[in-house]
Write an enzyme that holds these catalytic residues in place. Structure first.
Site, mmCIF file in Angstrom:
data_model
loop_
_atom_site.group_PDB
_atom_site.id
_atom_site.type_symbol
_atom_site.label_atom_id
_atom_site.label_comp_id
_atom_site.label_asym_id
_atom_site.label_seq_id
_atom_site.Cartn_x
_atom_site.Cartn_y
_atom_site.Cartn_z
ATOM 1 N N PRO A 243 0.828 -1.210 0.000
ATOM 2 C CA PRO A 243 0.000 0.000 0.000
ATOM 3 C C PRO A 243 0.861 1.260 0.000
ATOM 4 O O PRO A 243 2.066 1.229 0.253
ATOM 5 C CB PRO A 243 -0.812 -0.124 1.301
ATOM 6 C CG PRO A 243 -0.710 -1.559 1.696
ATOM 7 C CD PRO A 243 0.610 -2.043 1.182
ATOM 8 N N THR A 249 9.676 3.279 -1.659
ATOM 9 C CA THR A 249 10.702 4.192 -2.167
ATOM 10 C C THR A 249 11.813 4.378 -1.146
ATOM 11 O O THR A 249 12.990 4.501 -1.504
ATOM 12 C CB THR A 249 10.072 5.552 -2.523
ATOM 13 O OG1 THR A 249 8.977 5.340 -3.423
ATOM 14 C CG2 THR A 249 11.092 6.461 -3.178
ATOM 15 N N GLU A 466 -24.130 11.330 18.144
ATOM 16 C CA GLU A 466 -22.854 10.795 18.631
ATOM 17 C C GLU A 466 -23.045 10.009 19.926
ATOM 18 O O GLU A 466 -22.338 9.022 20.169
ATOM 19 C CB GLU A 466 -21.852 11.938 18.844
ATOM 20 C CG GLU A 466 -21.508 12.719 17.582
ATOM 21 C CD GLU A 466 -20.961 11.838 16.480
ATOM 22 O OE1 GLU A 466 -20.369 10.782 16.790
ATOM 23 O OE2 GLU A 466 -21.127 12.180 15.297
#
EC number: 3.4.24.-
Length: 650
Positions: A243, A249, A466
């Site tokens: 991913p 790199t 919530e």
């Protein structure tokens, strides 16, 4: 600081090498200056060469009849140059004749445009019919080349040629070959002993298994005899798959820093150009340079830009530049030629779309998978990124690693940097644990927007929404532990519930269903309290719908569907518009998904009705404090029992 000083000195030495004194000799810019000076000269002084043009009547009445004309020269049978006698030039009527250092004594004083020589001679003869032979004007005929008109005509072409010379000269300098049309040359950046990367394997935290395999490649280049004496061959290619942000790199940079061999680095998109054949030419040139400097390493980042799978859909095109480039790359990796001593590193996060011919052994012998780090690896990554940060004593790396499951190395680096920025914004002398928590919330949920104007009615809806998530997750067994609940707008959301997630490699059916219920808790709370739902549950509904379809169509967690999965790991079905199942099966999937979501909604609604008093207390506390932490939750709800009170039917 020592590394920075070393890097600075290296760059300085590179600049000294590149800024070598140029050889003496003719410079191109002298030609530009000469041409520019020539243009300025004619722009400002060209008018001094212009002789006044007069008509026949003026010439006849003011000059010819007064016997002022000394001679006439007919040039190219088009223009008659009139010369006035020297003693007559003192007359006031001749004061308008141009004078200057660019006007010589041989220059004409006036010019006349004649239609034809015969007509001009007839007019002149009629005008001088009363003159005596000694008073007749001398007429001569000459042919001349008008250099000024030629220069003016050639001038635009000269400017165009100089412009293209300057443009091509710049293009030639910008490519590796230094030639004007050097499009087919490789644009890879070469790192050798003088410009070696400063990143080493010590800078790569976590990724122990992947780092071990890559270290073996570097060791092979340093000590080839250890392997070749047993008959082993050097691997031709290593594919780094994982991913985004997992360190592909960074691993390649570490290889460049550790291996004392030339390292060619470029992106897969650099092969693809608008010109036909350029990509294949650049591939040939890249491998040619690598062979000349063997042993060497080639690193192609984002190889999926050029290595995408060749399909029959593209066969209708007359020419595909990307496909030609891929064919040349396949030939160079494992064709009739030999690449002794050249190793190709490649990185991608889309291995599923790469061509099978590119991935086979003999081209890319090793596939190294870099997965998202686990908790122990995240601790190591945090320790690497916390080294340059001046942190306080209360910073708990273990807690930070626990609160960031699913985070990549790039995400962790971003959190550390964001925490340092937050502490600097507060004018603090060190970065505290609170700053890291705030940085994590900002990276996950977005920027906190306390200034966002919300009406009291909307704020109340958000508070109960919530609170519904919090109550549902508190009493459901297979939902992660709740850390805090907030109704402060952050990013695009108006509030949020924050959890301490546990890492799972596999997820059971009961875990899936409990997560569905917890996600639907906000909407259920709105209907219980306000007798109607709002649009605030859009994100929850999207997540629930996708998760339910995944359970039914992919994981086979439905009894009516049975152990079936329509998941396509190859990605080939994405190219077709149709579905890999019949319409009858599609109707069954839709019905089972709908039933699953409705049952989950009924379950969480019953749960919230049972604990409606706690729901209202928690919502009122949220309206008062805006943020409720674990301690407040335990005072309202008691210790978490982790039991699911109502079982869900299939």
């Amino acid at each position: 600081m020592k590394k920075q000083d070393k890097l600075y000195s290296t760059n300085s030495s590179e600049e000294k090498q590149t800024q070598a004194p140029s050889p003496k000799g003719f410079k191109m810019y002298w030609l530009y200056l000469l041409f520019l000076g020539f243009m300025i000269f004619f722009m400002f002084f060209g008018q001094t060469f212009n002789t006044k043009e007069i008509g026949w009547i003026e010439f006849e009445q003011t000059m010819l009849h007064t016997h002022d004309v000394e001679k006439i020269i007919v040039v190219n049978k088009e223009i008659a140059e009139v010369f006035i006698k020297s003693e007559k030039l003192k007359d006031p009527k001749y004061q308008n004749i141009p004078k200057g250092k660019f006007i010589s004594n041989t220059s004409p004083h006036y010019i006349i445009s004649i239609g034809s020589v015969d007509s001009f001679e007839n007019k002149l003869q009629q005008a001088q019919k009363d003159f005596s032979p000694s008073e007749l004007v001398d007429v001569r005929y000459v042919n001349r080349t008008n250099w000024w008109s030629t220069i003016v005509w050639i001038l635009p072409f000269g400017l165009l040629i100089l412009f293209w010379m300057y443009l091509f000269r710049g293009l030639g300098k910008s490519t590796m070959g230094g030639a004007v049309f050097n499009f087919g040359k490789s644009t890879a950046k070469l790192l050798d002993k003088d410009t070696k990367s400063t990143v080493t394997f010590k800078d790569v935290a976590g990724l122990k298994e992947a780092k071990k395999e890559v270290e073996e490649i570097v060791d092979f280049l340093k000590n080839p005899a250890t392997y070749t004496k047993l008959g082993a061959k050097i691997p031709k290619g290593v594919m780094l798959v994982g991913p985004t942000g997992t360190g592909k790199t960074l691993m390649a940079k570490a290889v460049a820093g550790e291996a004392n061999v030339p390292f060619f680095s470029l992106s897969g998109s650099e092969f693809v150009e608008m010109f036909v054949g350029v990509g294949a030419s650049r591939v040939r040139d890249l491998f040619k340079q690598a062979k000349q400097k063997a042993p060497s390493i080639i690193f192609i980042d984002e190889i999926d830009a050029v290595g995408r799978s060749r399909s029959k859909l593209n066969s209708f095109q007359s020419n595909d530049e990307r496909e030609n480039t891929l064919n040349q790359l396949l030939t160079e990796l494992d064709g009739f030629g030999t690449n002794t001593g050249v190793i190709v590193l490649a990185a991608t996060n889309r291995a599923d779309i790469l061509d099978k011919a590119l991935l086979r052994p003999g081209r890319f012998d090793r596939h190294i998978y870099l997965e998202l780090p686990n908790k122990q690896e995240r601790i190591e990554i945090y320790e690497v990124h916390l080294k340059p940060i001046k942190k306080a004593k209360d910073v708990d790396v273990q807690l930070l690693a626990s609160l960031s499951p699913g985070f990549s190395g790039a995400d962790i680096a971003n959190i550390c940097n964001e925490a340092a920025l937050i502490a600097a914004r507060k004018k603090q002398q060190a970065v505290f644990q609170e700053d890291f928590m705030e940085a994590r919330d900002r990276v996950v949920g977005g920027l906190e927007r306390r200034g966002k104007i919300i009406s009291p009615k909307e704020k109340k809806i958000v508070a109960y929404h919530e609170a519904g998530h919090a109550i549902a997750s508190w009493y459901l067994k297979n939902v992660d532990s709740l850390v805090k609940v907030s109704i402060i707008p952050r990013g695009k959301s108006l509030g949020g519930a924050w959890y301490l997630p546990e890492e799972h490699q596999i997820i059971t059916k009961s875990q899936f269903t409990d997560q569905l219920c917890a996600s639907l808790g906000g909407r259920a709370a709105e209907e219980i309290i306000f007798k109607e739902a709002s649009s605030g549950a859009l994100d929850d509904l999207e997540k629930v719908t996708k998760q339910a379809y995944t359970m039914v169509a992919y994981y086979g967690l439905n009894t009516k569907m049975g152990p079936m999965s329509f998941y396509d790991s190859t990605g080939e079905n994405e190219r077709f518009l149709g579905k890999p199942y019949s319409e009858k099966m599609a109707e069954l999937i839709d019905k089972e998904v709908q039933d699953l979501i409705n049952l989950s909604y009924e379950k969480v609604s019953k749960l919230l009705i049972t604990h409606q008093k706690e729901l209202e207390v928690l919502a009122k506390l949220l309206l008062k404090k805006e943020v409720v932490y674990l301690e407040d939750l335990e005072q309202i709800l008691g210790e978490r029992i982790n039991e699911t009170p109502i079982n869900i039917a299939d």
